[in-house]
Design a protein around this motif. Structure first.
Motif, PDB file in Angstrom:
ATOM      1  N   SER A 205       0.836  -1.208   0.000  1.00 51.92           N
ATOM      2  CA  SER A 205       0.000   0.000   0.000  1.00 51.92           C
ATOM      3  C   SER A 205       0.872   1.260   0.000  1.00 51.92           C
ATOM      4  O   SER A 205       0.498   2.278  -0.574  1.00 51.92           O
ATOM      5  CB  SER A 205      -1.008  -0.003   1.153  1.00 51.92           C
ATOM      6  OG  SER A 205      -0.386   0.137   2.380  1.00 51.92           O
ATOM      7  N   GLN A 206       2.060   1.182   0.606  1.00 53.73           N
ATOM      8  CA  GLN A 206       2.989   2.319   0.540  1.00 53.73           C
ATOM      9  C   GLN A 206       3.475   2.534  -0.896  1.00 53.73           C
ATOM     10  O   GLN A 206       3.670   3.671  -1.326  1.00 53.73           O
ATOM     11  CB  GLN A 206       4.185   2.080   1.477  1.00 53.73           C
ATOM     12  CG  GLN A 206       3.807   2.173   2.935  1.00 53.73           C
ATOM     13  CD  GLN A 206       4.889   1.662   3.872  1.00 53.73           C
ATOM     14  OE1 GLN A 206       5.806   0.943   3.463  1.00 53.73           O
ATOM     15  NE2 GLN A 206       4.780   2.030   5.132  1.00 53.73           N
ATOM     16  N   LEU A 207       3.627   1.439  -1.631  1.00 44.09           N
ATOM     17  CA  LEU A 207       3.972   1.556  -3.058  1.00 44.09           C
ATOM     18  C   LEU A 207       2.871   2.302  -3.805  1.00 44.09           C
ATOM     19  O   LEU A 207       3.142   3.152  -4.643  1.00 44.09           O
ATOM     20  CB  LEU A 207       4.157   0.173  -3.682  1.00 44.09           C
ATOM     21  CG  LEU A 207       5.557  -0.383  -3.788  1.00 44.09           C
ATOM     22  CD1 LEU A 207       5.526  -1.794  -4.351  1.00 44.09           C
ATOM     23  CD2 LEU A 207       6.449   0.494  -4.620  1.00 44.09           C
ATOM     24  N   GLY A 208       1.620   1.971  -3.483  1.00 44.11           N
ATOM     25  CA  GLY A 208       0.486   2.651  -4.113  1.00 44.11           C
ATOM     26  C   GLY A 208       0.470   4.137  -3.790  1.00 44.11           C
ATOM     27  O   GLY A 208       0.204   4.969  -4.664  1.00 44.11           O
ATOM     28  N   LEU A 209       0.782   4.471  -2.539  1.00 39.65           N
ATOM     29  CA  LEU A 209       0.852   5.890  -2.142  1.00 39.65           C
ATOM     30  C   LEU A 209       1.948   6.613  -2.928  1.00 39.65           C
ATOM     31  O   LEU A 209       1.744   7.726  -3.410  1.00 39.65           O
ATOM     32  CB  LEU A 209       1.170   6.014  -0.643  1.00 39.65           C
ATOM     33  CG  LEU A 209       0.042   5.766   0.330  1.00 39.65           C
ATOM     34  CD1 LEU A 209       0.576   5.787   1.766  1.00 39.65           C
ATOM     35  CD2 LEU A 209      -1.034   6.822   0.169  1.00 39.65           C
ATOM     36  N   ALA A 210       3.104   5.973  -3.033  1.00 35.45           N
ATOM     37  CA  ALA A 210       4.215   6.572  -3.772  1.00 35.45           C
ATOM     38  C   ALA A 210       3.839   6.767  -5.239  1.00 35.45           C
ATOM     39  O   ALA A 210       4.189   7.778  -5.854  1.00 35.45           O
ATOM     40  CB  ALA A 210       5.464   5.697  -3.645  1.00 35.45           C
ATOM     41  N   GLN A 211       3.103   5.807  -5.792  1.00 29.98           N
ATOM     42  CA  GLN A 211       2.636   5.909  -7.179  1.00 29.98           C
ATOM     43  C   GLN A 211       1.746   7.143  -7.350  1.00 29.98           C
ATOM     44  O   GLN A 211       1.937   7.939  -8.260  1.00 29.98           O
ATOM     45  CB  GLN A 211       1.876   4.626  -7.561  1.00 29.98           C
ATOM     46  CG  GLN A 211       1.042   4.706  -8.817  1.00 29.98           C
ATOM     47  CD  GLN A 211       1.883   4.679 -10.079  1.00 29.98           C
ATOM     48  OE1 GLN A 211       3.058   4.326 -10.058  1.00 29.98           O
ATOM     49  NE2 GLN A 211       1.280   5.061 -11.183  1.00 29.98           N
TER      50      GLN A 211
END
Length: 109
Positions: free
Chosen positions: A8-14
């Motif tokens: 989910s942190q990857l999604g936020l960074a995206q």
């Protein structure tokens, strides 16, 4: 679960525009010292994994192998992704903290 938290942190960074995806673009980010953390899908070819392992080692970029291409793609709201580079040091360190505790993920600093 920590695994889902990292995804989910990857999604936020995206959504924040702090990721690059795709072989050539991530290679360029590594070479220009913009990549702070690189994810390679665990189901990527051996050749791809070796290529990025070597490149990340040369440029001292932490590398993560342990999420499937589907997991990486889904976290970004896109189709499968094999290579993802995090270009923001804040997001990268947040993810690194979560990754250290995951035994099924290969994390190379």
């Amino acid at each position: 679960m920590m695994r889902n938290k990292v995804l989910s942190q990857l999604g936020l960074a995206q959504r924040a525009g702090k990721l690059v995806t795709g072989d050539d673009i991530v290679f360029k980010a590594i070479r220009s010292n913009q990549a702070r953390l690189v994810f390679v899908a665990s189901d990527a070819s051996e050749n791809t994994q070796k290529k990025f392992r070597d490149k990340c080692r040369t440029y001292n970029v932490p590398l993560v192998i342990g999420f499937t291409r589907d997991e990486l793609g889904e976290s970004l709201g896109k189709l499968d992704r094999v290579i993802v580079g995090v270009t923001d040091s804040g997001f990268a360190s947040m993810m690194k903290n979560g990754l250290i505790t995951l035994s099924e993920v290969e994390y190379i600093e």
